[in-house]
Design a protein around this motif. Structure first.
Motif, PDB file in Angstrom:
ATOM      1  N   GLN A   1       0.865  -1.320   0.184  1.00  0.00           N
ATOM      2  CA  GLN A   1       0.164  -0.046   0.283  1.00  0.00           C
ATOM      3  C   GLN A   1       0.959   1.091  -0.007  1.00  0.00           C
ATOM      4  O   GLN A   1       0.490   2.315  -0.672  1.00  0.00           O
ATOM      5  CB  GLN A   1      -0.948  -0.070   1.162  1.00  0.00           C
ATOM      6  CG  GLN A   1      -1.933  -0.955   1.284  1.00  0.00           C
ATOM      7  CD  GLN A   1      -2.439  -1.455   2.562  1.00  0.00           C
ATOM      8  OE1 GLN A   1      -1.757  -1.934   3.440  1.00  0.00           O
ATOM      9  NE2 GLN A   1      -3.849  -1.148   2.697  1.00  0.00           N
ATOM     10  N   LEU A   2       1.821   1.058   0.774  1.00  0.00           N
ATOM     11  CA  LEU A   2       2.801   2.347   0.876  1.00  0.00           C
ATOM     12  C   LEU A   2       3.586   2.751  -0.503  1.00  0.00           C
ATOM     13  O   LEU A   2       3.756   3.673  -1.115  1.00  0.00           O
ATOM     14  CB  LEU A   2       3.750   2.331   1.858  1.00  0.00           C
ATOM     15  CG  LEU A   2       3.527   2.341   3.442  1.00  0.00           C
ATOM     16  CD1 LEU A   2       4.525   1.867   4.304  1.00  0.00           C
ATOM     17  CD2 LEU A   2       2.843   3.568   3.591  1.00  0.00           C
ATOM     18  N   SER A   3       3.692   1.518  -1.195  1.00  0.00           N
ATOM     19  CA  SER A   3       4.387   1.450  -2.700  1.00  0.00           C
ATOM     20  C   SER A   3       3.170   2.081  -3.737  1.00  0.00           C
ATOM     21  O   SER A   3       3.795   2.910  -4.377  1.00  0.00           O
ATOM     22  CB  SER A   3       4.698   0.250  -3.086  1.00  0.00           C
ATOM     23  OG  SER A   3       5.801  -0.448  -2.186  1.00  0.00           O
ATOM     24  N   SER A   4       2.131   1.720  -3.480  1.00  0.00           N
ATOM     25  CA  SER A   4       1.213   2.206  -4.350  1.00  0.00           C
ATOM     26  C   SER A   4       0.875   3.845  -4.386  1.00  0.00           C
ATOM     27  O   SER A   4       1.017   4.392  -5.257  1.00  0.00           O
ATOM     28  CB  SER A   4      -0.283   1.638  -4.196  1.00  0.00           C
ATOM     29  OG  SER A   4      -0.264   0.455  -4.616  1.00  0.00           O
ATOM     30  N   ASP A   5       1.224   4.171  -3.023  1.00  0.00           N
ATOM     31  CA  ASP A   5       1.025   5.832  -2.658  1.00  0.00           C
ATOM     32  C   ASP A   5       2.144   6.319  -3.306  1.00  0.00           C
ATOM     33  O   ASP A   5       1.914   7.462  -4.147  1.00  0.00           O
ATOM     34  CB  ASP A   5       1.438   5.910  -1.089  1.00  0.00           C
ATOM     35  CG  ASP A   5       0.023   6.039  -0.418  1.00  0.00           C
ATOM     36  OD1 ASP A   5      -1.151   6.044  -1.258  1.00  0.00           O
ATOM     37  OD2 ASP A   5      -0.071   6.131   1.028  1.00  0.00           O
ATOM     38  N   LEU A   6       3.298   5.922  -3.406  1.00  0.00           N
ATOM     39  CA  LEU A   6       4.644   6.603  -3.949  1.00  0.00           C
ATOM     40  C   LEU A   6       4.271   6.659  -5.473  1.00  0.00           C
ATOM     41  O   LEU A   6       4.553   7.754  -6.101  1.00  0.00           O
ATOM     42  CB  LEU A   6       5.727   5.591  -3.614  1.00  0.00           C
ATOM     43  CG  LEU A   6       6.409   5.901  -2.318  1.00  0.00           C
ATOM     44  CD1 LEU A   6       7.776   4.745  -1.965  1.00  0.00           C
ATOM     45  CD2 LEU A   6       6.819   7.288  -2.023  1.00  0.00           C
ATOM     46  N   LEU A   7       3.904   5.563  -6.071  1.00  0.00           N
ATOM     47  CA  LEU A   7       3.404   5.518  -7.550  1.00  0.00           C
ATOM     48  C   LEU A   7       2.645   6.706  -7.726  1.00  0.00           C
ATOM     49  O   LEU A   7       2.790   7.090  -9.026  1.00  0.00           O
ATOM     50  CB  LEU A   7       3.219   4.036  -8.064  1.00  0.00           C
ATOM     51  CG  LEU A   7       3.941   2.892  -7.991  1.00  0.00           C
ATOM     52  CD1 LEU A   7       3.362   1.677  -7.956  1.00  0.00           C
ATOM     53  CD2 LEU A   7       5.231   3.080  -8.729  1.00  0.00           C
ATOM     54  N   ILE A   8       1.423   6.280  -7.199  1.00  0.00           N
ATOM     55  CA  ILE A   8       0.497   7.454  -7.489  1.00  0.00           C
ATOM     56  C   ILE A   8       0.865   8.878  -7.576  1.00  0.00           C
ATOM     57  O   ILE A   8       0.465   9.766  -8.117  1.00  0.00           O
ATOM     58  CB  ILE A   8      -0.971   7.044  -6.696  1.00  0.00           C
ATOM     59  CG1 ILE A   8      -1.482   5.642  -6.999  1.00  0.00           C
ATOM     60  CG2 ILE A   8      -2.237   8.089  -7.019  1.00  0.00           C
ATOM     61  CD1 ILE A   8      -2.405   5.184  -5.828  1.00  0.00           C
ATOM     62  N   SER A   9       1.552   8.980  -6.225  1.00  0.00           N
ATOM     63  CA  SER A   9       1.919  10.672  -6.101  1.00  0.00           C
ATOM     64  C   SER A   9       3.068  11.176  -7.082  1.00  0.00           C
ATOM     65  O   SER A   9       3.108  11.946  -7.561  1.00  0.00           O
ATOM     66  CB  SER A   9       2.599  10.571  -4.612  1.00  0.00           C
ATOM     67  OG  SER A   9       2.960  11.880  -4.375  1.00  0.00           O
TER      68      SER A   9
END
Length: 273
Positions: A29-37
């Motif tokens: 989930q933290l990785s998805s945050d980084l990708l989206i941002s």
């Protein structure tokens, strides 16, 4: 299951889908945050199903200078047409006992959307490692036969990634937990990995091109683990330009979302001491 926004398309032929598993340390989930941002992805819609616990909150990717207000739900879908990329952010766990139903509907959506490949970002409890896994890189990967046939030796030889070692579940009698599993998935053990293990089984059986990227980790501050995860993903997909190691200082290409400012709650008032 997928509710699209007005301007979005539900035909993602040739797109790569990236999913997080609600797993140890929330690394996916933290990785998805980084990708989206970092990639400034556009919201394409959301996943709505009784198997996902509900949530509603403020936009976690809001930045200064943006005036529009928006809400987020428990599982949202973001896209980049230029990169042919779709990223899901699942913010809540699944309802107890509903994992099988969730996986079934998820695979139907993946097939209907015509994704060319699926990448699941997961993690596993570090205290469950074998002796041989204690040293060296804590990153591992898995691919279904369908995707392995397409990629060849890109991940193992070109990127020098290490495939997750197979082993028998040490807490179960020999082969007791392997009944009905496809041959390619036998011996795969991902404690704390959420849906990773069973989704891999499903994708092996249904010929879905799936890759699982995972890290061994412990619960705590898992931001470094997420940065490690997206760095490995970027080695494969080339999503952002990595800085040269000779640069001093080396600046991270990943944009930290504004919501991470409150990752550990509000700052305490030092006057209480």
């Amino acid at each position: 299951m997928f509710i699209k926004s007005t301007a979005s398309s539900s035909d993602w032929s040739g797109f790569t889908l990236i999913l997080p598993a609600v797993s140890a340390g929330n690394v996916g989930q933290l990785s998805s945050d980084l990708l989206i941002s970092t990639l400034d992805l556009t919201k394409a819609g959301y996943l709505h199903d009784a198997s996902i616990l509900p949530l509603c909150g403020n936009d976690p990717f809001g930045r200064s200078g943006r005036t529009e207000a928006s809400l987020v739900t428990s599982a949202e879908v973001y896209e980049s047409k230029e990169r042919k990329l779709v990223v899901v952010q699942q913010r809540t766990p699944l309802v107890k006992g509903a994992q099988a139903d969730f996986r079934k509907k998820l695979l139907l959506w993946i097939k209907d959307s015509k994704f060319s490949r699926v990448i699941l970002l997961s993690s596993s409890h570090s205290h469950e490692r074998t002796d041989s896994q204690l040293t060296g890189s804590q990153f591992r990967y898995l691919t279904t036969p369908m995707l392995e046939g397409e990629l060849g030796t890109v991940l193992s030889d070109q990127l020098q990634w290490k495939r997750l070692e197979k082993r028998q579940n040490q807490w179960a009698p020999p082969l007791a937990n392997e009944e009905g599993r496809p041959e390619c998935a036998r011996g795969i053990y991902i404690p704390g990995g959420g849906v990773a293990k069973r989704l891999f089984d499903d994708c092996c059986l249904q010929d879905v091109p799936l890759a699982i990227l995972m890290l061994f980790c412990s619960e705590g501050d898992n931001i470094p683990d997420a940065l490690t995860m997206v760095t490995h993903l970027n080695q494969w997909l080339k999503l952002v330009q990595e800085p040269e190691s000779s640069q001093t200082p080396v600046r991270s290409p990943w944009r930290i979302p504004s919501s991470w400012n409150m990752l550990y709650g509000q700052h305490f008032d030092p006057s209480i001491y």
